[in-house]
Design an enzyme around this catalytic site. Sequence first.
Site, mmCIF file in Angstrom:
data_model
loop_
_atom_site.group_PDB
_atom_site.id
_atom_site.type_symbol
_atom_site.label_atom_id
_atom_site.label_comp_id
_atom_site.label_asym_id
_atom_site.label_seq_id
_atom_site.Cartn_x
_atom_site.Cartn_y
_atom_site.Cartn_z
ATOM 1 N N HIS A 1 46.877 58.388 80.651
ATOM 2 C CA HIS A 1 46.561 56.985 80.968
ATOM 3 C C HIS A 1 45.622 56.374 79.920
ATOM 4 O O HIS A 1 44.874 55.444 80.226
ATOM 5 C CB HIS A 1 45.922 56.852 82.354
ATOM 6 C CG HIS A 1 46.680 57.542 83.446
ATOM 7 N ND1 HIS A 1 47.767 56.974 84.065
ATOM 8 C CD2 HIS A 1 46.512 58.772 84.006
ATOM 9 C CE1 HIS A 1 48.236 57.816 84.988
ATOM 10 N NE2 HIS A 1 47.502 58.911 84.962
ATOM 11 N N SER B 1 45.078 40.818 55.309
ATOM 12 C CA SER B 1 45.236 39.506 55.934
ATOM 13 C C SER B 1 45.065 38.417 54.879
ATOM 14 O O SER B 1 44.216 38.523 53.993
ATOM 15 C CB SER B 1 44.188 39.326 57.038
ATOM 16 O OG SER B 1 44.064 37.973 57.407
ATOM 17 N N LYS C 1 40.246 42.788 56.799
ATOM 18 C CA LYS C 1 41.307 43.431 57.568
ATOM 19 C C LYS C 1 42.068 44.469 56.748
ATOM 20 O O LYS C 1 42.365 44.277 55.588
ATOM 21 C CB LYS C 1 42.297 42.389 58.091
ATOM 22 C CG LYS C 1 41.742 41.430 59.124
ATOM 23 C CD LYS C 1 41.320 42.138 60.408
ATOM 24 C CE LYS C 1 42.485 42.747 61.160
ATOM 25 N NZ LYS C 1 43.475 41.734 61.614
ATOM 26 N N GLU D 1 53.433 49.398 62.708
ATOM 27 C CA GLU D 1 53.845 48.310 63.588
ATOM 28 C C GLU D 1 55.314 47.960 63.357
ATOM 29 O O GLU D 1 56.048 47.616 64.294
ATOM 30 C CB GLU D 1 52.950 47.092 63.370
ATOM 31 C CG GLU D 1 51.528 47.325 63.881
ATOM 32 C CD GLU D 1 50.573 46.200 63.497
ATOM 33 O OE1 GLU D 1 51.022 45.198 62.897
ATOM 34 O OE2 GLU D 1 49.365 46.329 63.789
#
Length: 442
Positions: A154, A275, A281, A288
């Site tokens: 979890h 970014s 960033k 992804e």
Amino acid sequence: MKLWGGRFNKDTNELMKRFNNSFYVDKRLYKQDIRGSIAHVKMLGRVNILRKDEVDKIINGLEEIMMEIEDGRLKLEGDFEDIHSFVESKLLERIGDVAKKLHTSRSRNDQVAVDMKMFVKDEISAVISKIDVLIECLKKKGKENEYLMPGFTHLQPAQVITFRYHLMAYVEMLKRDKKRLLNALSLLDESPLGSCALAGTTNDIDRDFTSNELGFRCPTKNYLDSVSDRDYLIEILSAFSIIMMHLSRLSEEIIIWCTPQFRFVTLSDEYSTGSSLMPQKKNPDSLELIRGKTGRVYGSLINILTILKALPLAYNKDMQEDKECFFDSLDTVNICIEVMIGVVETMKVNKEEMLKSIDKGYINATEVTDYLVKKGVPFRDAHEIVGRIVLYCEEKGRAIEKLDLDELKSFSEKIEEDLYEYIDYSNILKKGNKKYILMEVE
């Protein structure tokens, strides 16, 4: 050049030509189409349907076409209906009317079926090789970084494991993926060539010869099934979907691990992007994209299932739509495996951050329960006792192993000094069947 048209009075509408055209997709099958044609024409000579000089002329022409495509002299382009008409047209240009004998005792239905099966056999072997590389990459990265870390359920800290053991879970998944692909290859290893349109031919052809020549285990048994079977594509797209699901899960975990909140790993700049606005960033876009492309492969599986779900036997033009989704999924799986190999090979594992994380979440609580059970406390009672110890630790802001003995005894008189050694994280993995976490298990 069309491979049909004698019974038509009007030419095909230009819009229909574009709509019907599959050359832009199936030109990828040129190697298999030429190999299949060479095997077929050899067989036609073997059974005396063609003379030896005709066979030699056709084979030489086909080999010349293959060579010119391979070295770039012949481009896979032009106004052709499909790869079959391209090859036959180019053969006709080279050797004349004898090229028209190539298609004897063959239909495009069994031709494309055998082409596609050969293509799948060639390409899936390459995918399996990439899976093997990723498996070895995960093993190596794990062996080099066998550090203690929390395991999660979890997404909550659960029990102590090692980084290597976590990666080995994905090794097991990939081994199953490999078995699924090998099983699919075994099932499809039957040659449909010679089935013709749907019911064979009145000529005495030798299907065993072409099957053996093309590297198949045996010919297919039923002509109707042979030309309409795309089960193997469904099965492989299903296997691809499971591979992508596994890669997506691993991507998600590495994405979480490389956040500032975890810092278990640091991604290489080679597989990260920045970014346009925020200079600080460093984004895990490689992972992804793998995660995002998983849906693309799932879509291909649903696509082909939907194409086939209501088709009567035998061949229907709907089946032309099988290749685009399969080729796209094949390319997607290949590049995603390759990118994951690069990510894993180049990422840095941060031992100290994982060790610090172990102290959060009371992940030796289960071992306190085991300790009490060994002391004769019923499991349910032990579970209750340890739950109260954890509540106490949360109130005090301390770890279980940091409580003194008197504090622990206030929860159970069964707790003795030996508890501290029993629940020490470096000792936990040496006890019971947990020792397998530290063993080399292949």
